[in-house]
Scaffold this motif. Structure first.
Motif, PDB file in Angstrom:
ATOM      1  N   GLY A  76      -2.664   7.607  -7.364  1.00 15.31           N
ATOM      2  CA  GLY A  76      -1.518   6.732  -7.169  1.00 15.31           C
ATOM      3  C   GLY A  76      -1.829   5.377  -7.779  1.00 15.31           C
ATOM      4  N   LEU A  77      -0.902   4.845  -8.537  1.00 13.56           N
ATOM      5  CA  LEU A  77      -1.125   3.579  -9.230  1.00 13.56           C
ATOM      6  C   LEU A  77      -0.045   2.567  -8.873  1.00 13.56           C
ATOM      7  N   ARG A  78      -0.479   1.381  -8.486  1.00 15.56           N
ATOM      8  CA  ARG A  78       0.410   0.251  -8.286  1.00 15.56           C
ATOM      9  C   ARG A  78       0.104  -0.731  -9.409  1.00 15.56           C
ATOM     10  N   PRO A  79       0.949  -0.761 -10.451  1.00 13.80           N
ATOM     11  CA  PRO A  79       0.690  -1.683 -11.560  1.00 13.80           C
ATOM     12  C   PRO A  79       0.984  -3.131 -11.177  1.00 13.80           C
ATOM     13  N   THR A  80       0.642  -4.027 -12.049  1.00  8.27           N
ATOM     14  CA  THR A  80       0.928  -5.444 -11.851  1.00  8.27           C
ATOM     15  C   THR A  80       2.410  -5.653 -11.625  1.00  8.27           C
ATOM     16  N   GLY A 107       0.791  -1.221   0.000  1.00  6.64           N
ATOM     17  CA  GLY A 107       0.000   0.000   0.000  1.00  6.64           C
ATOM     18  C   GLY A 107       0.824   1.273   0.000  1.00  6.64           C
ATOM     19  N   SER A 108       2.113   1.167  -0.195  1.00  6.32           N
ATOM     20  CA  SER A 108       3.010   2.315  -0.055  1.00  6.32           C
ATOM     21  C   SER A 108       2.895   3.347  -1.163  1.00  6.32           C
ATOM     22  N   VAL A 109       2.159   3.081  -2.220  1.00  6.21           N
ATOM     23  CA  VAL A 109       1.820   4.104  -3.214  1.00  6.21           C
ATOM     24  C   VAL A 109       0.355   4.480  -3.035  1.00  6.21           C
ATOM     25  N   ARG A 110      -0.480   3.499  -2.857  1.00  9.88           N
ATOM     26  CA  ARG A 110      -1.921   3.745  -2.782  1.00  9.88           C
ATOM     27  C   ARG A 110      -2.319   4.540  -1.550  1.00  9.88           C
TER      28      ARG A 110
END
Length: 90
Positions: A43-47, A30-33
């Motif tokens: 904020g996006l955490r891609p695959t 969760g460090s970007v979200r």
């Protein structure tokens, strides 16, 4: 007093403060979200594996991924066009 939250909170704070248009961060749990949410950013955490992690110091290499923050969706789209080329594995 406010907390931007997450290990990528510095990146989020810089974008939220207008010091950068976008910033990178790493996300394991969760460090970007979370900082994106707390700072009112996208904020996006891609695959996992979509953005190379070469030379990054990762907490958990099998979970960590590189993500990014921006203040508006148009810039998110432009950053994604560079960092997330079309997936040709399909």
């Amino acid at each position: 007093n406010r907390v931007p939250g997450g290990s990528s909170s510095g990146s989020a704070a810089v974008v939220a403060g207008g010091l950068a248009d976008f910033a990178l961060g790493t996300d394991t749990g969760g460090s970007v979200r979370v900082p994106g949410s707390y700072c009112g950013l996208y904020g996006l955490r891609p695959t996992h594996g979509r953005i190379p992690t070469t030379d990054a110091v990762l907490l958990a290499p099998s979970f960590c991924t590189v993500g990014f923050f921006a203040r508006d969706p148009a810039l998110m789209r432009r950053v994604a066009a560079v960092l997330l080329p079309p997936d040709t594995a399909a």
